[in-house]
Scaffold this motif. Sequence first.
Motif, mmCIF file in Angstrom:
data_model
loop_
_atom_site.group_PDB
_atom_site.id
_atom_site.type_symbol
_atom_site.label_atom_id
_atom_site.label_comp_id
_atom_site.label_asym_id
_atom_site.label_seq_id
_atom_site.Cartn_x
_atom_site.Cartn_y
_atom_site.Cartn_z
ATOM 1 N N GLU A 280 0.832 -1.211 0.000
ATOM 2 C CA GLU A 280 0.000 0.000 0.000
ATOM 3 C C GLU A 280 0.869 1.264 0.000
ATOM 4 N N ARG A 281 1.986 1.224 0.710
ATOM 5 C CA ARG A 281 2.886 2.379 0.729
ATOM 6 C C ARG A 281 3.476 2.634 -0.659
ATOM 7 N N LEU A 282 3.906 1.570 -1.327
ATOM 8 C CA LEU A 282 4.499 1.721 -2.660
ATOM 9 C C LEU A 282 3.490 2.243 -3.667
ATOM 10 N N LEU A 283 2.250 1.755 -3.582
ATOM 11 C CA LEU A 283 1.226 2.179 -4.536
ATOM 12 C C LEU A 283 0.616 3.512 -4.160
ATOM 13 N N GLY A 284 0.655 3.851 -2.877
ATOM 14 C CA GLY A 284 0.020 5.074 -2.429
ATOM 15 C C GLY A 284 -1.489 4.992 -2.437
ATOM 16 N N LEU A 285 -2.011 3.753 -2.373
ATOM 17 C CA LEU A 285 -3.452 3.526 -2.428
ATOM 18 C C LEU A 285 -3.831 2.406 -1.467
ATOM 19 N N PRO A 286 -5.051 2.429 -0.943
ATOM 20 C CA PRO A 286 -5.504 1.279 -0.148
ATOM 21 C C PRO A 286 -5.768 0.075 -1.040
ATOM 22 N N VAL A 287 -5.463 -1.100 -0.500
ATOM 23 C CA VAL A 287 -5.675 -2.368 -1.224
ATOM 24 C C VAL A 287 -6.449 -3.289 -0.283
ATOM 25 N N ARG A 288 -7.662 -3.643 -0.666
ATOM 26 C CA ARG A 288 -8.453 -4.546 0.168
ATOM 27 C C ARG A 288 -7.862 -5.964 0.102
#
Length: 215
Positions: A206-214
């Motif tokens: 999630e940190r690398l993508l900068g987005l939440p991942v369910r």
Amino acid sequence: MSKNYQRRTKDELARRVAQDIFDGAYVNLGIGMPTTVANHIPPGIEVVLHSENGILGMGPAPATGDEDYDLINAGKQPVTLRPGGAYFHHADSFAMMRGGHLDICVLGAFQVSATGDLANWSTGEPGSIPAVGGAMDLAIGAKQTWVMMDLLTREGASKVLERCTYPLTGLACVKRIYGDLATLACTPQGLQLIDKVDGLSHAELERLLGLPVRP
């Protein structure tokens, strides 16, 4: 922060995509990295590979020295033809793409949004290719569109965004992203994890993508 994971190699990524293609599927492999999926179709299943320049029944890449440059894919790379395969007019090929006759297309991308918008033909820079080509027809015409790409740019920025900043190829068309770090589903609610490489924590992804991942 110590890195306890290894990215999938291009061959490992192609093998991961091929693993999810079902028996009897009609599949288009886009230009670039997706063409390598043809080399990893599991034995014992029949997958009919399509190329937009007019091939059905495409096989893996030929051995070195066995190339026939009268038999090429849409990226002008030499390919093989499986028994029963055929080649035909470009217009017939696009009719297949636009008519919903392909089960899956596998495309590369510059950016994908969390809800499945696709940007894969232009970065908007001067001198870039002048038109979207067949990518729009494939992205919208196939029953499922999968993207195969590195999840980060060379500079470390995420290529999966809340909203794409490059010119769009299609809206909400991408169902799955097969990446070097993880496999993700794009849903109306955002990203959902299918799998990730060993040693990569959910929080780090999630940190690398900068987005939440369910999960």
